[in-house]
Design an enzyme around this catalytic site. Structure first.
Site, PDB file in Angstrom:
ATOM      1  N   GLU A 118       1.303   3.639   1.925  1.00 21.54           N
ATOM      2  CA  GLU A 118       2.075   3.850   3.314  1.00 21.54           C
ATOM      3  C   GLU A 118       3.325   3.146   3.345  1.00 21.54           C
ATOM      4  O   GLU A 118       4.671   3.593   3.706  1.00 21.54           O
ATOM      5  CB  GLU A 118       1.390   3.682   4.528  1.00 21.54           C
ATOM      6  CG  GLU A 118       0.197   4.574   4.731  1.00 21.54           C
ATOM      7  CD  GLU A 118      -1.158   3.810   3.973  1.00 21.54           C
ATOM      8  OE1 GLU A 118      -2.187   4.072   4.846  1.00 21.54           O
ATOM      9  OE2 GLU A 118      -0.992   3.110   3.163  1.00 21.54           O
TER      10      GLU A 118
ATOM     11  N   HIS B 176       0.671  -0.967  -0.103  1.00 25.93           N
ATOM     12  CA  HIS B 176       0.153   0.010   0.141  1.00 25.93           C
ATOM     13  C   HIS B 176       0.835   1.186  -0.092  1.00 25.93           C
ATOM     14  O   HIS B 176       1.884   1.104   0.290  1.00 25.93           O
ATOM     15  CB  HIS B 176      -0.844  -0.114   1.272  1.00 25.93           C
ATOM     16  CG  HIS B 176      -1.993  -1.023   1.344  1.00 25.93           C
ATOM     17  ND1 HIS B 176      -3.020  -1.137   2.095  1.00 25.93           N
ATOM     18  CD2 HIS B 176      -2.233  -2.103   0.511  1.00 25.93           C
ATOM     19  CE1 HIS B 176      -3.844  -2.246   1.825  1.00 25.93           C
ATOM     20  NE2 HIS B 176      -3.394  -2.851   0.647  1.00 25.93           N
TER      21      HIS B 176
ATOM     22  N   GLY C 152     -25.441   1.992 -26.393  1.00 27.51           N
ATOM     23  CA  GLY C 152     -26.362   2.486 -27.350  1.00 27.51           C
ATOM     24  C   GLY C 152     -27.228   3.386 -26.633  1.00 27.51           C
ATOM     25  O   GLY C 152     -27.543   3.244 -25.392  1.00 27.51           O
ATOM     26  N   PRO C 153     -28.344   4.022 -27.353  1.00 26.13           N
ATOM     27  CA  PRO C 153     -29.301   4.711 -26.592  1.00 26.13           C
ATOM     28  C   PRO C 153     -30.338   3.877 -26.008  1.00 26.13           C
ATOM     29  O   PRO C 153     -31.019   4.478 -25.038  1.00 26.13           O
ATOM     30  CB  PRO C 153     -29.841   5.344 -27.902  1.00 26.13           C
ATOM     31  CG  PRO C 153     -29.631   4.665 -29.143  1.00 26.13           C
ATOM     32  CD  PRO C 153     -28.366   4.207 -28.745  1.00 26.13           C
TER      33      PRO C 153
ATOM     34  N   THR D   2     -25.283  10.713 -32.007  1.00 18.17           N
ATOM     35  CA  THR D   2     -24.338   9.711 -31.482  1.00 18.17           C
ATOM     36  C   THR D   2     -24.094   8.767 -32.709  1.00 18.17           C
ATOM     37  O   THR D   2     -23.056   8.103 -32.636  1.00 18.17           O
ATOM     38  CB  THR D   2     -24.752   8.920 -30.429  1.00 18.17           C
ATOM     39  OG1 THR D   2     -25.758   7.833 -30.701  1.00 18.17           O
ATOM     40  CG2 THR D   2     -25.067   9.585 -28.977  1.00 18.17           C
TER      41      THR D   2
ATOM     42  N   ASP E 162     -21.066  -2.432 -33.895  1.00 22.45           N
ATOM     43  CA  ASP E 162     -19.761  -1.855 -34.032  1.00 22.45           C
ATOM     44  C   ASP E 162     -18.652  -2.855 -33.750  1.00 22.45           C
ATOM     45  O   ASP E 162     -17.691  -2.479 -34.105  1.00 22.45           O
ATOM     46  CB  ASP E 162     -19.712  -0.657 -33.012  1.00 22.45           C
ATOM     47  CG  ASP E 162     -20.490   0.393 -33.243  1.00 22.45           C
ATOM     48  OD1 ASP E 162     -20.986   0.610 -34.362  1.00 22.45           O
ATOM     49  OD2 ASP E 162     -20.935   1.286 -32.095  1.00 22.45           O
TER      50      ASP E 162
ATOM     51  N   SER F 179     -29.308 -10.175 -23.040  1.00 22.38           N
ATOM     52  CA  SER F 179     -30.626 -10.718 -22.414  1.00 22.38           C
ATOM     53  C   SER F 179     -30.834 -12.182 -23.005  1.00 22.38           C
ATOM     54  O   SER F 179     -31.297 -13.393 -22.216  1.00 22.38           O
ATOM     55  CB  SER F 179     -31.705  -9.875 -22.519  1.00 22.38           C
ATOM     56  OG  SER F 179     -31.699  -8.853 -21.664  1.00 22.38           O
TER      57      SER F 179
ATOM     58  N   THR G  46     -24.684  -2.653 -29.433  1.00 20.32           N
ATOM     59  CA  THR G  46     -23.460  -2.051 -29.530  1.00 20.32           C
ATOM     60  C   THR G  46     -22.545  -3.246 -30.194  1.00 20.32           C
ATOM     61  O   THR G  46     -21.816  -2.901 -31.408  1.00 20.32           O
ATOM     62  CB  THR G  46     -22.907  -1.417 -28.265  1.00 20.32           C
ATOM     63  OG1 THR G  46     -23.640  -0.460 -28.197  1.00 20.32           O
ATOM     64  CG2 THR G  46     -21.599  -0.737 -28.645  1.00 20.32           C
TER      65      THR G  46
END
Length: 393
Positions: free
Chosen positions: A57, A55, A303-304, A171, A210, A232, A206
């Site tokens: 410290e 970490h 996407g939208p 977009t 794309d 889904s 998407t």
């Protein structure tokens, strides 16, 4: 004692150090630490390393000792309460006590249940003077780890939706073509935001339109975020580009058919079945699953339809919008949320930052009602890069 101008300076420097843990320390919080002498000399600096590594410290103490510094009576400035439990590494509060420090200045208390004030209490019980930073430094420290605080306090990641759009809010063209609305500087900046996320989320639409990689490649990174696809009905092709690049892939679906999952698992993906809501993946359940996997910040590039589903469910904490100085006309929206019954029903956001990135405008807006995570105004040159228009690294 109260905090001093030197404390403020050192904590700001420690916050800048913590930024070097982007894309490295996940799922641990990004922490910076500076160890110095009471007269202001810096003896050691450190930032949190990869999970299981040292970490901040410990890194600062190591650097100071390597330089031959005498740490007895020294001061530590740290951006998050030193841990008090033995997780992947020993407690940092014990390391500071053992080093003989006289004073520790902490930016903010760690919300994690196994720490949550115990690190501070243990140091004070050992005779170390522990002081807390001023409110605006504390707010900056929390914002640097906003996803970690969100996961611990709310049980879900901080959800940031990234959108590249024209001046008129489009977009993509009507047929879905969108490469490229924004310029190379904005695209690299977007990858810097991917880098700081524990996971990048998109939808099946998407992927089919794309075929994105969704990895971090335009800026250097030690880790690739988890790539998550909401699918889904489990229609993603095993040939999708995102399976071909380093990093883990998770496909979230409502389908429980091992034979259909097998080709995706053969490509190295994990398929998780989640509850359905109106025939689609329950997004609340998805966020809970990602929190269980210790995802702090969720970066959405979708996407939208998926954007709208997240907004309508009240799950979007932040919008990261890159707006190009161009007009497209007919095309695809940022989020298909309408039609609304009235303007009073519109989701509200608050502008937190606006900056030029190359030729494009970058807008950061937070969902109204997220005031407990307010972004502070600080006069500093680096820490939390979007405060001053600089790209996080």
């Amino acid at each position: 004692m109260s905090t001093t101008p030197l404390d403020r300076t050192r904590l700001l420097e420690a916050l800048a150090l913590a930024e070097t843990s982007f894309g490295l320390s996940e799922p641990n919080p990004r922490v910076g630490c500076i160890v110095g002498s009471p007269d202001g000399r810096v003896l050691g600096r450190g930032a949190t390393q990869q999970a299981g590594g040292p970490h901040a410290e410990v890194m600062a103490l190591r650097e100071a000792r390597a330089a031959g510094a005498d740490l007895r009576g020294a001061i530590a400035w740290v951006t998050l309460e030193p841990c008090a439990h033995h997780g992947r590494t020993p407690p940092c509060c014990d390391a500071l006590i053992a080093a003989g420090l006289s004073r520790v200045v902490v930016a903010i208390e760690d919300p994690f249940g196994q720490v949550a004030g115990d690190g501070i209490a243990r140091m004070r019980a050992a005779g170390v003077c522990v002081e807390m930073a001023e409110a605006e430094i504390a707010a900056a420290a929390r914002d640097l780890n906003i996803g970690f605080f969100s996961r611990v306090q709310r049980g879900r990641p901080w959800v940031r939706v990234k959108i590249a759009a024209s001046l008129d809010g489009r977009t993509a063209l009507p047929d879905g073509r969108s490469q490229w609305i924004t310029g190379p500087a904005a695209r690299a900046d977007g990858h810097a935001w991917r880098k700081r996320a524990g996971a990048v989320l998109t939808g099946l639409g998407t992927v089919l339109a794309d075929d994105p990689r969704l990895d971090v490649r335009l800026v250097p990174t030690a880790l690739q975020p988890l790539r998550v696809v909401v699918d889904s009905r489990l229609r993603i092709p095993p040939t999708a580009a995102l399976f071909a690049w380093p990093g883990a892939v998770l496909v979230a679906t409502t389908v429980d058919e091992p034979a259909r999952c097998a080709p995706l698992r053969d490509r190295g993906a994990e398929v998780v079945q989640l509850p359905a809501q109106a025939g689609r993946v329950d997004l609340q359940a998805l966020l809970a699953e990602l929190a269980r996997r210790e995802v702090n910040e969720l970066h959405v590039e979708a996407g939208p339809r998926l954007n709208a589903a997240l907004v309508n469910a009240g799950l979007v904490d932040e919008l990261l919008v890159y707006q190009a100085p161009t007009l497209i006309g007919a095309g695809r929206d940022m989020a298909a949320i309408g039609p609304l019954p009235d303007l009073g029903s519109a989701p509200r956001f608050v502008y937190r930052d606006v900056a030029l990135v190359g030729a494009d405008l970058r807008i950061l807006a937070r969902a109204a009602g997220r005031g407990e995570f307010a972004w502070p105004e600080l006069e500093r040159s680096q820490s939390v890069g979007i405060l001053d228009g600089k790209t996080p690294t």
